[in-house]
Structure formats: C-alpha cells, structure tokens
Enzyme design. Structure first.
Site, PDB file in Angstrom:
ATOM      1  N   LYS A  54       5.197   8.449   1.875  1.00 25.79           N
ATOM      2  CA  LYS A  54       5.145   8.310   0.413  1.00 25.79           C
ATOM      3  C   LYS A  54       5.845   9.501  -0.245  1.00 25.79           C
ATOM      4  CE  LYS A  54       1.044   5.442   0.715  1.00 25.79           C
ATOM      5  NZ  LYS A  54      -0.414   5.390   0.808  1.00 25.79           N
ATOM      6  N   GLN A  98      -5.523   9.183  -0.395  1.00 29.67           N
ATOM      7  CA  GLN A  98      -5.210   8.396   0.804  1.00 29.67           C
ATOM      8  C   GLN A  98      -6.525   7.916   1.418  1.00 29.67           C
ATOM      9  OE1 GLN A  98      -2.142   7.425   1.907  1.00 29.67           O
ATOM     10  NE2 GLN A  98      -3.223   6.233   3.434  1.00 29.67           N
ATOM     11  N   ASP A 121      -2.444   4.018  -7.855  1.00 30.03           N
ATOM     12  CA  ASP A 121      -2.689   3.245  -6.629  1.00 30.03           C
ATOM     13  C   ASP A 121      -3.651   2.080  -6.916  1.00 30.03           C
ATOM     14  OD1 ASP A 121      -2.159   2.864  -3.906  1.00 30.03           O
ATOM     15  OD2 ASP A 121      -3.941   3.976  -3.273  1.00 30.03           O
TER      16      ASP A 121
END
Ligand code: NAP
Length: 287
Positions: A54, A98, A121
């Site tokens: 990413k 994450q 996200d």
C-alpha cells in the site's frame, strides 16, 4: 477456459493513473500532498507485506504515507489513543488500521477511534451505515473495489441474483449492501448455511469472501454467471478457478483480481478525503 478474466491489475492501473493526476492537481492547489497514515500492530508477515504494497502504491501516486508500527503487546487503550491522535492531526487525511489485529485487542474499538472523515478503508460503523443507506460515505475498500471492477466491465447488476459467501463487517456484509444499492437481489451465505452448492447454483453473480480455499466448486457455478473471488488464504481463492472458469462468463483471478482493486479504492478515497478536508477548511476560514 471460456470466461473473460476480470483483470484487477489492469483496471487498478488505470484508476491509479487518474489518482496520480488528481494528486498533482491537489498539490498544485494546496501545496501539500494527501497523507495516509497506516497503523500496523504486531509482526504478522502477510500484514507487513500488505502495508508495504500500500505504501509503494501511495508513493507512486504521489500520496505521502506515514507508518505507525506498534508491538503485538500493545493494549487496546494505547492503540485507541494512537489512532485518536491521528484522527485529530490536521496533517493526516486518511487512516488505515491494518487488520486483523492480534488476538486480545478490541479491533472494533480501534476502528471506531478513526474519525469518520478519515475512514478511507471504510471500516467504521459510520461508513457501514452510509453504505447501507447509500449516502455516499467512504466504502469499505474491498467491496468498493469489487463494484469498481464490475463497473469497469459494464456488468449489469439490476435485477440479478447476487450470492455473497461471507458476512464479515468489512467485506461480506458491505459487499451485499453495495450490490443491493445497485438493485441486485442479494442472498448472504455463511458458515451455517446448508446446501451452499444449491445457493451458488442460483446465482447470476457470486462474491466469494470466506477465506476457505476451494470452498466453491466449479461445478456449482451457473453457466454464464459472474464470479468474483475475494478470498485469499494460502495464496489461493475460495473458488475452484479452472472448473469455474469453464462455466462462468466473467471471473477474477487470485491473485490479480480483487486485491489490486482494494488498494486502488483506498487511494481514491484518500485523495477524496484530502479534498474534503481542504474544502471544510476553506468554509471554516474563507479567504
Ligand atoms: P472473516 O471475518 O473470517 O469472515 C469469513 C466469512 O466467511 C464469515 O462470515 C464466515 O461465516 C464465512 N465462512 C467461513 N467458512 C465458511 C463456509 N464453510 N461456508 C460458508 N461461509 C463460510 O474474513 P474476512 O475478513 O471477511 O475475509 C474473507 C476472505 O477475504 C479472507 O480470505 C481474506 O484474506 C480475504 N480478503 C481479501 C481482501 C483483498 O483485498 N483481496 C481484503 C480483505 C479480505 P460465519 O460468519 O458464519 O463465521
């Protein structure tokens, strides 16, 4: 093989070119780059790989990334405190935690520490609700990427029967909600669903999001169905690819299907967040 490949690498590359152009315009207008903060807890090698990928994509697109690494022993309170600090930091546009985080940490509490305006996200309850109400909030990155991939191939969804296998709050559930918002008729399947093969055989669109390699047998796929495989465990998807590709009209490869689209969605939403933050500042402090 008869199915057309839904090529997430190619589609995401085109999206990332547009992201780079948008970033260039943003930098010219505001004299700073959009910034994504990534929080990584523990030393799971796969999570480290995802975070590195990413960050690389961000760098290519001109998005600046800030990385916060925390030990697996961090407490929920410490993690929540670090994420809240990023939520309050005006230099940060987007926050990615994450996941999964190590066992023992309250992942939901950590997600909820992300300010909704920085939830690029799409993991907070607010983003979930805006997806459910089709109100244009940030989309959960993987389901958003799946929709962008289907759209890139002009796959019609209205009136189609979509079967989603998996009901996690970051993948299966929001994928079904986004399909519903596009007028698909949605069936959710999960670990307690009996006769999974019969449900799959009724599907015009299959979204596999279970993380169980080979769970979905090729012979179950209705001829002409569209098959999207988000599963990724042991380098393998949930769908028996070769056999399914003989029957499907379109199918994602694993890897190279949904994964790159997830990252593309994350970056698109980071740039969008940056623009929204600057526009909110302009309203607060008009020139
Ligand atoms: P998760 O939280 O573990 O959820 C898995 C879901 O699959 C659950 O709803 C579970 O049902 C269901 N399931 C498990 N076994 C099943 C079975 N035998 N039959 C039917 N349903 C079954 O996982 P997740 O976070 O949603 O991720 C799912 C997969 O997607 C994983 O492989 C993950 O690595 C992958 N993923 C990929 C990307 C990407 O960018 N490509 C991003 C995120 C996740 P219950 O609810 O009944 O337990």
């Amino acid at each position: 093989m008869t199915a057309t490949i839904l090529d997430g690498r190619a589609v995401s590359a085109r999206i990332l070119e547009r992201v780079s152009d948008d970033v260039e315009k943003f930098v010219a207008a505001y004299d700073r780059a959009p910034t994504l903060a990534t929080v990584l807890v523990g030393d799971d090698p796969a999570s480290h790989t995802y975070v590195r990928m990413k960050a690389n994509r961000c760098a290519k697109a001109g998005i600046s990334s800030r990385r916060i690494d925390l030990a697996a022993e961090v407490t929920t309170a410490e993690l929540v405190g670090r994420i809240r600090a990023l939520s309050d930091d005006p230099a940060v546009d987007g926050i990615l935690l994450q996941h999964p985080v190590p066992a023992g940490i309250d992942e939901r509490a950590a997600f909820e520490a992300i300010a909704p305006g920085k939830d690029v996200d799409g993991v907070t309850r607010t983003s979930f609700a805006t997806m459910a109400f089709a109100e244009g909030g940030f989309e959960s990155a993987t389901p958003g990427g799946i929709m962008a991939l289907l759209d890139a191939y002009d796959i019609p969804l209205s009136g189609k029967h979509a079967v989603v296998v998996g009901r996690s709050p970051i993948l299966g559930k929001p994928a079904g909600m986004l399909l519903l918002a596009r007028d698909a008729t949605v069936t959710y399947c999960h670990s307690r669903t009996p006769s999974l093969g019969d449900r799959i055989a009724e599907a015009d669109v299959v979204v596999a999001a279970a993380g169980r390699p080979g769970l979905i047998r090729g012979e179950w796929i209705k001829p002409g169905a569209v098959v999207v495989d988000a599963g990724y465990a042991d380098n393998t998807g949930d769908v028996e690819f070769e056999a399914a590709a003989e029957r499907a009209s379109f199918i994602t490869p694993v890897p190279g299907g949904v994964g790159p689209m997830t990252i593309a969605t994350l970056l698109v939403q980071t740039v969008r967040a940056a623009y929204e933050h600057e526009s909110a500042r302009e309203k607060e402090f008009p020139m």
